[in-house]
Structures are given as structure tokens and as C-alpha cells.
Design a protein around this motif. Structure first.
Motif, mmCIF file in Angstrom:
data_model
loop_
_atom_site.group_PDB
_atom_site.id
_atom_site.type_symbol
_atom_site.label_atom_id
_atom_site.label_comp_id
_atom_site.label_asym_id
_atom_site.label_seq_id
_atom_site.Cartn_x
_atom_site.Cartn_y
_atom_site.Cartn_z
ATOM 1 N N LEU A 111 0.816 -1.207 0.000
ATOM 2 C CA LEU A 111 0.000 0.000 0.000
ATOM 3 C C LEU A 111 0.852 1.260 0.000
ATOM 4 N N ALA A 112 2.035 1.190 0.596
ATOM 5 C CA ALA A 112 2.857 2.393 0.713
ATOM 6 C C ALA A 112 3.246 2.966 -0.648
ATOM 7 N N PRO A 113 3.850 2.179 -1.562
ATOM 8 C CA PRO A 113 4.186 2.750 -2.872
ATOM 9 C C PRO A 113 2.959 3.230 -3.634
ATOM 10 N N GLN A 114 1.832 2.537 -3.459
ATOM 11 C CA GLN A 114 0.607 2.987 -4.118
ATOM 12 C C GLN A 114 0.181 4.356 -3.602
ATOM 13 N N ALA A 115 0.285 4.544 -2.290
ATOM 14 C CA ALA A 115 -0.086 5.832 -1.708
ATOM 15 C C ALA A 115 0.870 6.926 -2.156
ATOM 16 N N TRP A 116 2.170 6.599 -2.266
ATOM 17 C CA TRP A 116 3.142 7.601 -2.731
ATOM 18 C C TRP A 116 2.803 8.051 -4.145
ATOM 19 N N ALA A 117 2.450 7.089 -5.003
ATOM 20 C CA ALA A 117 2.103 7.435 -6.379
ATOM 21 C C ALA A 117 0.810 8.243 -6.438
ATOM 22 N N LEU A 118 -0.176 7.824 -5.665
ATOM 23 C CA LEU A 118 -1.454 8.527 -5.650
ATOM 24 C C LEU A 118 -1.295 9.957 -5.157
ATOM 25 N N ALA A 119 -0.375 10.149 -4.231
ATOM 26 C CA ALA A 119 -0.156 11.483 -3.658
ATOM 27 C C ALA A 119 0.315 12.496 -4.690
ATOM 28 N N LEU A 120 0.900 12.012 -5.789
ATOM 29 C CA LEU A 120 1.381 12.917 -6.832
ATOM 30 C C LEU A 120 0.228 13.579 -7.587
ATOM 31 N N TYR A 121 -0.956 12.962 -7.537
ATOM 32 C CA TYR A 121 -2.088 13.438 -8.325
ATOM 33 C C TYR A 121 -3.319 13.793 -7.501
ATOM 34 N N ASP A 122 -3.415 13.242 -6.318
ATOM 35 C CA ASP A 122 -4.585 13.477 -5.464
ATOM 36 C C ASP A 122 -4.171 14.394 -4.318
ATOM 37 N N PRO A 123 -4.629 15.644 -4.309
ATOM 38 C CA PRO A 123 -4.189 16.598 -3.277
ATOM 39 C C PRO A 123 -4.507 16.157 -1.855
ATOM 40 N N GLU A 124 -5.659 15.505 -1.643
ATOM 41 C CA GLU A 124 -6.027 15.093 -0.292
ATOM 42 C C GLU A 124 -5.104 13.987 0.215
ATOM 43 N N VAL A 125 -4.813 13.022 -0.639
ATOM 44 C CA VAL A 125 -3.863 11.974 -0.252
ATOM 45 C C VAL A 125 -2.470 12.581 -0.125
ATOM 46 N N GLY A 126 -2.166 13.539 -0.988
ATOM 47 C CA GLY A 126 -0.859 14.190 -0.927
ATOM 48 C C GLY A 126 -0.589 14.838 0.411
ATOM 49 N N VAL A 127 -1.598 15.466 0.981
ATOM 50 C CA VAL A 127 -1.438 16.102 2.293
ATOM 51 C C VAL A 127 -1.090 15.055 3.350
ATOM 52 N N ILE A 128 -1.755 13.906 3.292
ATOM 53 C CA ILE A 128 -1.524 12.849 4.282
ATOM 54 C C ILE A 128 -0.130 12.254 4.130
ATOM 55 N N VAL A 129 0.272 11.992 2.894
ATOM 56 C CA VAL A 129 1.602 11.418 2.653
ATOM 57 C C VAL A 129 2.690 12.410 3.051
ATOM 58 N N LEU A 130 2.494 13.668 2.732
ATOM 59 C CA LEU A 130 3.468 14.686 3.136
ATOM 60 C C LEU A 130 3.588 14.744 4.652
ATOM 61 N N ASP A 131 2.463 14.648 5.339
ATOM 62 C CA ASP A 131 2.485 14.644 6.802
ATOM 63 C C ASP A 131 3.253 13.436 7.319
ATOM 64 N N ALA A 132 3.034 12.288 6.677
ATOM 65 C CA ALA A 132 3.738 11.065 7.085
ATOM 66 C C ALA A 132 5.238 11.239 6.951
ATOM 67 N N MET A 133 5.662 11.736 5.792
ATOM 68 C CA MET A 133 7.092 11.888 5.550
ATOM 69 C C MET A 133 7.711 12.911 6.497
ATOM 70 N N THR A 134 6.986 13.977 6.762
ATOM 71 C CA THR A 134 7.485 15.010 7.671
ATOM 72 C C THR A 134 7.643 14.463 9.079
ATOM 73 N N ARG A 135 6.654 13.713 9.542
ATOM 74 C CA ARG A 135 6.709 13.150 10.901
ATOM 75 C C ARG A 135 7.865 12.159 11.043
#
Length: 204
Positions: A111-135
Motif C-alpha cells: 500500500l505504501a508505494p501505491q499511496a506515494w504514487a497517488l499522492a502525486l495526483y490526489d491533493p487530499e492523499v498528498g497532504v496525508i503522505v506529506l504529513d507522514a514523511m514530515t513526521r
């Protein structure tokens, strides 16, 4: 609302999330339908929709839940006294990822690589992934600061650079595990220890 009812609702919500995680791991976000999730959870469409209005809501909830679990566990490890060696920290975090995210016949680490890819195009998922990476990068920064404070890194070390370099270890582990299928936590632990020893620098 009575406490028992709150606990029941949370169990049902968790049941939906667990079912969605299994389905997404098996077939991917895009190929999984809500019907698949209804069937896996054993719940009716109405019951599922009570908690999540769409597949997108489920993706976002799983991502947020993963962030909380992983970041909290990592923070606990790097806060230990005495300060754990780097190979131990990496190995234990990889152990944690494997233990928490292996489900039935599918590895939920997919699921992780899928979420990373989705974050490139979906702003809502992007916010969550960015938060994950920042934390998670902040946890590595905390570890680097502790290394400096106990004299295992120079006082003038660029700790931000250290945290960014260490951050890459976990995505690297996940990608190798789900794509190459030839790495496990013990290999990561051994690799880090061997590298540090061979370079004649402290293991941490």
C-alpha cells in the motif's frame, strides 16, 4: 453516547478498515471496488457507508492510521535509554513494518508505494503522505540530535542532512521487499552493521 456503544462503533470501523487494507493489498487501490470491501468485511453496503462515504475516504483513513502507528513506534524506539545502535533501530522498525502490515495472502506494505504514487495526483492523499514523511523525518532528526548529544556525531554535524539520509532507508526497505522480495529486517540490520563496521566508524 454510552461507552459500550462507542467501543462497538470503533470495532466496526476498524473491521471496515482492516477489510479495505486486505483488498487494497491484494488488488491495488484502483482495481478494488466497494463491493469487494463489503464482501471482505462481511458487512452490508449501508453499514460500511455509515463509516466511510467512498473508497477515497478509506484510502485516506488507512494512510492516516499508518502514519500514527509507525511514527509513534519509531519515536518510542529512538527515545530509549541507552540510545540504540543504528542497526538495531533500523532492524526493529523494519520488524514493526512487517509485523503490522502483513495480512492474509497479501503484504500490506504494497500500500505504501501505491499511496506515494497517488499522492502525486490526489491533493487530499498528498497532504496525508506529506504529513507522514514530515513526521518520520522528524523522528530521524531527533535520533540524530541524540547521537550528537552523546558524542556519536560531531557537534557541528548537519543533522538535517543526516535525517534526510536516514529517511531513505525505510522506503528502500519497503520497495525491495514488495518488488524484489529478497530483503527482510535481518538483512537490513546486517547490512547497516556491516557498512558501519567496514567504514571503521561508530555503528551509530
Amino acid at each position: 453516547m454510552p461507552r459500550v456503544s462507542e467501543e462497538h462503533l470503533e470495532r466496526r470501523r476498524r473491521q471496515v478498515l482492516d477489510a479495505a487494507r486486505v483488498c487494497f493489498a491484494r488488488r491495488g487501490f484502483h482495481e478494488t471496488s466497494m463491493q469487494d470491501i463489503f464482501a471482505e468485511s462481511g458487512m452490508s453496503a449501508g453499514a460500511v457507508y455509515r463509516y466511510f462515504k467512498s473508497k477515497g475516504d478509506l484510502v485516506e483513513a488507512i494512510a492516516a492510521d499508518t502514519i500514527i502507528r509507525v511514527a509513534a513506534s519509531m519515536a518510542s524506539i529512538v527515545a530509549e535509554n541507552p540510545l540504540p545502535e543504528l542497526d538495531e533501530v533500523v532492524g526493529r522498525i523494519c520488524d514493526l513494518l512487517v509485523a503490522q502490515y502483513s495480512v492474509d495472502d497479501a503484504d500490506a506494505l504494497r500500500l505504501a508505494p501505491q499511496a506515494w504514487a497517488l499522492a502525486l495526483y490526489d491533493p487530499e492523499v498528498g497532504v496525508i503522505v506529506l504529513d507522514a514523511m514530515t513526521r518520520i523525518r522528524q523522528v530521524w532528526l531527533t535520533y540524530a540530535e541524540r547521537l550528537r548529544d552523546v558524542g556519536r556525531l560531531p557537534a557541528d554535524a548537519d543533522l538535517t542532512a543526516v535525517s534526510k539520509a536516514l529517511f531513505g532507508l525505510l522506503p528502500g526497505f519497503i520497495l525491495q521487499r514488495v518488488l524484489l522480495k529478497d530483503v527482510d529486517p535481518a538483512v537490513m540490520r546486517l547490512g547497516v552493521r556491516t557498512l558501519m563496521t567496514s567504514l571503521s566508524v561508530p555503528l551509530t
